[in-house]
Design a protein around this motif. Sequence first.
Motif, PDB file in Angstrom:
ATOM      1  N   MET A   1      43.142  90.364  59.795  1.00 50.64           N
ATOM      2  CA  MET A   1      42.672  90.901  61.071  1.00 50.64           C
ATOM      3  C   MET A   1      43.140  90.034  62.228  1.00 50.64           C
ATOM      4  O   MET A   1      43.633  90.510  63.233  1.00 50.64           O
ATOM      5  CB  MET A   1      41.137  90.992  61.052  1.00 50.64           C
ATOM      6  N   PHE A   2      42.988  88.692  62.042  1.00 49.96           N
ATOM      7  CA  PHE A   2      43.388  87.805  63.131  1.00 49.96           C
ATOM      8  C   PHE A   2      44.890  87.852  63.383  1.00 49.96           C
ATOM      9  O   PHE A   2      45.344  87.779  64.516  1.00 49.96           O
ATOM     10  CB  PHE A   2      42.964  86.366  62.838  1.00 49.96           C
ATOM     11  N   ASP A   3      45.669  87.971  62.301  1.00 48.40           N
ATOM     12  CA  ASP A   3      47.116  88.078  62.482  1.00 48.40           C
ATOM     13  C   ASP A   3      47.464  89.289  63.336  1.00 48.40           C
ATOM     14  O   ASP A   3      48.379  89.243  64.163  1.00 48.40           O
ATOM     15  CB  ASP A   3      47.811  88.182  61.126  1.00 48.40           C
ATOM     16  N   THR A   4      46.725  90.373  63.151  1.00 45.61           N
ATOM     17  CA  THR A   4      46.957  91.576  63.954  1.00 45.61           C
ATOM     18  C   THR A   4      46.635  91.321  65.414  1.00 45.61           C
ATOM     19  O   THR A   4      47.398  91.704  66.316  1.00 45.61           O
ATOM     20  CB  THR A   4      46.097  92.743  63.436  1.00 45.61           C
ATOM     21  N   VAL A   5      45.510  90.648  65.665  1.00 45.87           N
ATOM     22  CA  VAL A   5      45.122  90.325  67.045  1.00 45.87           C
ATOM     23  C   VAL A   5      46.171  89.437  67.697  1.00 45.87           C
ATOM     24  O   VAL A   5      46.588  89.671  68.841  1.00 45.87           O
ATOM     25  CB  VAL A   5      43.741  89.634  67.062  1.00 45.87           C
ATOM     26  N   THR A   6      46.619  88.412  66.985  1.00 48.50           N
ATOM     27  CA  THR A   6      47.633  87.515  67.529  1.00 48.50           C
ATOM     28  C   THR A   6      48.930  88.251  67.834  1.00 48.50           C
ATOM     29  O   THR A   6      49.563  88.030  68.871  1.00 48.50           O
ATOM     30  CB  THR A   6      47.920  86.371  66.532  1.00 48.50           C
ATOM     31  N   THR A   7      49.334  89.132  66.939  1.00 55.81           N
ATOM     32  CA  THR A   7      50.560  89.911  67.154  1.00 55.81           C
ATOM     33  C   THR A   7      50.445  90.804  68.377  1.00 55.81           C
ATOM     34  O   THR A   7      51.374  90.886  69.193  1.00 55.81           O
ATOM     35  CB  THR A   7      50.871  90.764  65.910  1.00 55.81           C
ATOM     36  N   VAL A   8      49.301  91.455  68.530  1.00 56.31           N
ATOM     37  CA  VAL A   8      49.083  92.323  69.697  1.00 56.31           C
ATOM     38  C   VAL A   8      49.138  91.502  70.980  1.00 56.31           C
ATOM     39  O   VAL A   8      49.765  91.905  71.973  1.00 56.31           O
ATOM     40  CB  VAL A   8      47.732  93.058  69.571  1.00 56.31           C
ATOM     41  N   ARG A 173      38.626  82.029  64.888  1.00 54.95           N
ATOM     42  CA  ARG A 173      39.813  82.058  65.738  1.00 54.95           C
ATOM     43  C   ARG A 173      39.788  83.196  66.746  1.00 54.95           C
ATOM     44  O   ARG A 173      40.342  83.075  67.838  1.00 54.95           O
ATOM     45  CB  ARG A 173      41.070  82.129  64.873  1.00 54.95           C
ATOM     46  N   GLU A 174      39.173  84.311  66.391  1.00 58.20           N
ATOM     47  CA  GLU A 174      39.081  85.404  67.349  1.00 58.20           C
ATOM     48  C   GLU A 174      38.344  84.961  68.610  1.00 58.20           C
ATOM     49  O   GLU A 174      38.747  85.277  69.735  1.00 58.20           O
ATOM     50  CB  GLU A 174      38.365  86.613  66.728  1.00 58.20           C
ATOM     51  N   ILE A 175      37.252  84.215  68.415  1.00 58.35           N
ATOM     52  CA  ILE A 175      36.487  83.705  69.562  1.00 58.35           C
ATOM     53  C   ILE A 175      37.284  82.638  70.302  1.00 58.35           C
ATOM     54  O   ILE A 175      37.308  82.603  71.535  1.00 58.35           O
ATOM     55  CB  ILE A 175      35.135  83.130  69.077  1.00 58.35           C
ATOM     56  N   ALA A 176      37.965  81.771  69.542  1.00 54.83           N
ATOM     57  CA  ALA A 176      38.766  80.710  70.160  1.00 54.83           C
ATOM     58  C   ALA A 176      39.882  81.299  71.022  1.00 54.83           C
ATOM     59  O   ALA A 176      40.143  80.821  72.134  1.00 54.83           O
ATOM     60  CB  ALA A 176      39.353  79.800  69.085  1.00 54.83           C
ATOM     61  N   VAL A 177      40.525  82.343  70.529  1.00 58.12           N
ATOM     62  CA  VAL A 177      41.584  83.000  71.302  1.00 58.12           C
ATOM     63  C   VAL A 177      41.013  83.573  72.592  1.00 58.12           C
ATOM     64  O   VAL A 177      41.568  83.399  73.685  1.00 58.12           O
ATOM     65  CB  VAL A 177      42.255  84.115  70.473  1.00 58.12           C
ATOM     66  N   GLY A 178      39.891  84.288  72.478  1.00 60.89           N
ATOM     67  CA  GLY A 178      39.297  84.905  73.659  1.00 60.89           C
ATOM     68  C   GLY A 178      38.880  83.892  74.700  1.00 60.89           C
ATOM     69  O   GLY A 178      39.161  84.059  75.898  1.00 60.89           O
ATOM     70  N   LEU A 179      38.224  82.809  74.274  1.00 57.55           N
ATOM     71  CA  LEU A 179      37.763  81.803  75.223  1.00 57.55           C
ATOM     72  C   LEU A 179      38.929  81.015  75.813  1.00 57.55           C
ATOM     73  O   LEU A 179      38.916  80.668  76.996  1.00 57.55           O
ATOM     74  CB  LEU A 179      36.777  80.855  74.535  1.00 57.55           C
TER      75      LEU A 179
END
Length: 212
Positions: A1-8, A173-179
Amino acid sequence: MFDTVTTVLEWFGLCIFSVTGALVASRKQMDITGFALLGCVTGLGGGTFRDLVLGLTPVSWVEHPSYIMATLIVACLTFFFAHIPQSRYQYLLWFDAVGLALFAVVGAERALNASNDPIIAVAMGVASAAFGGILRDIIGQEEPVVLSREIYITAALAGAVVFVALVRLGVPREIAVGLGFCTGLILRGAGLIWGLSFPRYQPRPGRPIGKP
């Protein structure tokens, strides 16, 4: 899931930076080839620099030619629609702010995966965020936005530091990316809206040799 978020996020940042390069081309009244050049250089420059320094070969756009196709398409589309905004420079600055925050986080993530060193990750996050814009401004003969009085590099640095610190603390990591992204964008946005900047060096007369 996180890889998808990072790619987007990486794709979004790529397109955003390509638009900023094309908007510089519009300010210089270049032809469509100039739009394509500045769009590609701006969109791919930071990631290319990061991958080369980290020894990641082939670099991302060589491994995935769709990256360079995306920058070309975005830049060429901008050629036909750049006249719509009344103030293209303000749009450029805000697009650049979004791209800066995105690439600071994505670049730090890629470097953290490659080296697992937080200092290297932060440095590469800043380089990913700033290098494409520096190339854009040099080629477009614009005053480099990195030299602007308002907060710029500090925003990328803060975003990368927040992301890396949160990851090292075990935050998802999803939260870390957002913040991390929000930190970089808020700081750069504050600089654009209120002209915030750190105190700058002020020249002063030097002391004669031999005197205290």
